[in-house]
Design an enzyme around this catalytic site. Structure first.
Site, PDB file in Angstrom:
ATOM      1  N   ASP A  66      45.193  16.087  46.246  1.00 34.38           N
ATOM      2  CA  ASP A  66      45.464  16.028  47.669  1.00 34.38           C
ATOM      3  C   ASP A  66      44.812  14.763  48.209  1.00 34.38           C
ATOM      4  OD1 ASP A  66      46.343  16.795  50.111  1.00 34.38           O
ATOM      5  OD2 ASP A  66      44.585  18.037  50.554  1.00 34.38           O
ATOM      6  N   ASP A 122      78.953   7.006  10.519  1.00 31.04           N
ATOM      7  CA  ASP A 122      78.522   5.674  10.947  1.00 31.04           C
ATOM      8  C   ASP A 122      79.005   5.362  12.364  1.00 31.04           C
ATOM      9  OD1 ASP A 122      77.382   3.173  10.719  1.00 31.04           O
ATOM     10  OD2 ASP A 122      78.347   2.695   8.816  1.00 31.04           O
ATOM     11  N   ASP A 167      70.127  -1.194   7.574  1.00 33.28           N
ATOM     12  CA  ASP A 167      70.997  -1.906   6.633  1.00 33.28           C
ATOM     13  C   ASP A 167      70.192  -2.884   5.796  1.00 33.28           C
ATOM     14  OD1 ASP A 167      73.335  -0.638   7.205  1.00 33.28           O
ATOM     15  OD2 ASP A 167      74.172  -2.229   8.464  1.00 33.28           O
TER      16      ASP A 167
END
Ligand code: GLA
Length: 694
Positions: free
Chosen positions: A49, A451, A520
């Protein structure tokens, strides 16, 4: 009971952590506490508060709200922004009530309504007690008769204990170089991590960790993720008043959702946790959670696969694949996966995507002959598909050019000669479900590599039922729907998520896929780093790792195997070119992997010496019962003289005695952890040492 409630306050407890929130005197839902679990409920601090504020910064600006809407004098980064039918762009939420449900996990729901407009917000908190995790998401409901435009709807704001000087750790990268770990100070302002590609992308991951002085195995860490496989946004805000907060959710960039009367909008879930034991413990919590609670076949060890992509590229047929399969089986491979090139008119990457039936020239009698050969060799059969895509040169595109994502007045930008089917459309979803269902029903396929090889451009959807910008979300929902139906119809199939490598690696896709094609880039020394980054939030059993020929002139075969054995082992080299001694060495590694894979795939992982920071690195896996482990050590290229670093094992039972393969002495777990050991390696040498409790 892990949820304690009063009329205006809630405390959520997990095994080791506590999280408290409550309504402050102004009625705002304020964050109260997130950290170690406290002994008594009365210990948790009261809602914040603000006692003092200045005219340019009203009281609302100070309150660490759990889910702030954009309204009044709040300039902090909000979770929710909407425009009502009359143009009002201000969302004032008032608390209504709460409810608690218990099964299967406890969930706290807090309901709010706009003070004037018919918008209802429900905040959900699910407690994963044994994992020290809290899952949060939000539901918006239009209770009125006019549409409401949602312009931002995050899943959660996670507030750190008061103060600044925090650091944010996140992952960045690019294609063939994913998952770099980046740690940086959070200074006042907003740091944004996001994706705009319709997949999470290689560039960033939906994961964060925040700490002050944590290391790998010690120190407080607050960490989290978003279970979403599309555009996401993480904002880390350090305010000018020393409050630090992380917001996470759907990316609001180019996003809008027309919430129609009496409809609901549910955000994806954000899952977060707290630990005192460093980034390593944060990772292990997520590893357990993913394995036990998310992936479909979490308890099943992954088979060692062979994938033909790097060996044959598009040049596949029954004879060439069968030859590879024969050698793979001799080496001990358990699953043979034929990659790209098998379907109608697919000879290069410029044609065929969309036509998911076997190419008549390459497979005149269908896939049955090859599958039988593979099965007769004692292996399962798997297949590559890229169902979200079409090449303009395909029967599917010729029949349905309107099915791709596009703006009618703009050229359709191709990437890898392909366009993206609009997965938000039900006709597209149904078509993909039916073509893949046919493929899986007619053939004995137990593994699918799914993929997705490009990011979106021209994100148009001319006949969208709502706002066109819903495409970012509806696309991913459509993808989940397709995958869900296919999984229901073919529950035994193991799915792998690939997006040119690790472009779609997240908790959302792992509800359907058991594995991710990590990158990859299969060059082993690069892979060490990629794998270490991946392990920050995803477990080793989901991390598919092949041994290939990329680096055959540089890196010894054994080293390449050892790197791939840190995850779910696969082989992807051209086996026809492997000589007898290569094949024998491979068979040995494969047989060793079969002995230790339960430790790697299901045990605890400890990143002992970072490969991203050092050219000498080590990683350890330990069975949950601490009786057996595996230590991997790698040295890439370091000029001599080099002082081999001590490796301090982790997680062992301190009192128990352990032996380590190739090391004479038997020591207590504590000694291996405190005194450590040296594993001497030359450049580009690696070792696997088995650890056994005596
Ligand atoms: C992507 C994948 C590769 C391979 C090719 C096939 O690049 O990441 O592993 O499957 O597509 O075209």
């Amino acid at each position: 009971m892990p949820i304690h409630s009063s009329a205006t306050g809630w405390i959520l407890e997990t095994r080791n952590t506590g999280y408290a929130l409550g309504l402050n005197p102004a009625g705002l839902l304020a964050h109260r506490y997130w950290g170690a679990r406290l002994p008594y409920i009365s210990d948790y601090p009261a809602p914040f508060d603000p006692i003092k504020w200045s005219s340019p910064d009203g009281p609302h600006h100070f309150v660490p709200e759990e889910y702030p809407g954009y309204a009044n004098t709040k300039y902090i980064d909000p979770c929710l922004k909407v425009t009502y039918a009359d143009g009002t762009r201000d969302v004032v939420l008032t608390y209504e009530d709460f409810s608690i449900t218990i099964s299967p996990q406890p969930v706290l729901d807090l309901r709010f309504k706009d003070s004037h407009y018919p918008l209802q917000l429900t905040l959900h908190y699910r407690i994963h007690e044994e994992y020290d995790l809290i899952e949060r998401w939000a539901t918006l409901e239009n209770l009125g008769d006019d549409p409401i435009l949602i312009e931002r709807a995050f899943s959660a704001k996670w507030t750190l204990p008061p103060g600044d000087n925090y650091s944010l750790t996140h992952l960045y990268g690019r294609h063939i170089d994913e998952f770099h770990v980046q740690r940086e100070s959070l200074t006042p302002g907003l740091k944004v991590i996001e994706s705009r590609r319709i997949i999470p992308s290689h560039r960033a991951s939906p994961w964060f960790a925040v700490d002050r002085i944590a290391g790998e195995e010690q120190g407080e860490v607050w960490f989290g993720t978003l279970a979403w496989s599309g555009n996401f946004k993480i904002t880390a805000e350090a305010t000018e008043f020393a409050s630090t907060r992380i917001s996470i959710g759907l990316n609001d960039w180019d996003f809008a959702w027309k919430l129609m009367p009496h409809q609901i909008f549910v955000t994806p879930a954000s899952i977060s946790g707290y630990t005192k034991n460093g980034l390593g413990a944060a990772s292990r919590i997520f590893h357990d959670y993913v394995r036990n609670e998310i992936i479909p076949h979490g308890k099943t060890p992954h088979k060692i696969l062979y994938n033909s992509w790097e060996a044959t590229l598009f040049d596949v047929d029954e004879a060439s694949q069968s030859k590879l399969a024969y050698i793979a089986a001799q080496m001990g491979v358990e699953l043979f996966v034929m990659d790209d090139g098998w379907f109608h008119n697919r000879n290069l990457d410029n044609a065929g995507l969309g036509d998911w039936f076997p190419d008549k020239v390459k497979f005149p009698n269908g896939l049955g002959g090859l599958i039988t050969n593979v099965n007769d060799l004692g292996m399962d059969f798997g297949l590559w598909v890229e169902p979200e895509m079409v090449n303009p040169d395909s029967d599917l595109y010729r029949a349905h050019p309107d099915w791709v994502i596009h703006f009618p007045t703009r050229a359709r930008t191709e990437s890898r000669n392909q366009l993206i089917l609009n997965m938000a459309r039900t006709d597209v979803q149904n078509h993909i479900i039916e073509s893949l269902d046919k493929l899986l029903s007619e053939n004995n396929i137990t593994f699918i590599k799914w993929d997705m090889n490009r990011g979106v451009s021209e994100p148009g959807w001319a006949d969208a039922p709502g706002d066109q910008r819903e495409i970012w979300v509806r696309y991913v929902q459509g993808l989940y729907h397709v995958w869900d139906i296919l999984r229901q119809r073919h529950p035994k199939v193991i799915w792998q998520s690939c997006a040119s490598g690790g472009g779609r690696a997240d908790f959302g896709i792992l509800k359907f896929a058991d594995q991710i094609w990590t990158s990859d880039n299969t060059e082993a020394t690069a892979r060490l780093n990629i794998q270490e980054g991946y392990s920050q939030f995803l477990p080793a059993n989901t991390m598919e790792a092949w041994v290939t020929d990329w680096d055959k002139d540089l890196v010894p075969l054994e080293f390449r195997f050892h790197v791939s054995m840190c995850g779910s082992l696969g082989v992807g080299g051209n086996l026809l070119e492997w000589n007898q001694s290569d094949r024998e060495a491979a068979a040995k590694c494969i047989s060793l992997y079969k002995e230790i894979r339960h430790i790697i795939q299901f045990g605890d992982q400890f990143r002992l010496i970072s490969s991203q920071k050092n050219d000498y690195s080590a990683v350890q896996y330990l069975s949950k019962d601490k009786t057996e482990g595996v230590l991997f050590a790698f040295r890439t290229h370091i000029p001599e003289p080099f002082n081999i670093p001590l490796i301090h094992l982790r997680g062992l039972d301190p009192e128990a005695l352990y032996s380590i393969e190739g090391v004479e002495q038997t020591w207590s777990g504590l000694a291996w952890m405190e005194a450590g050991l040296k594993v001497v390696l030359n450049n580009l040498q690696s070792k696997i040492l088995r650890i056994k409790r005596i």
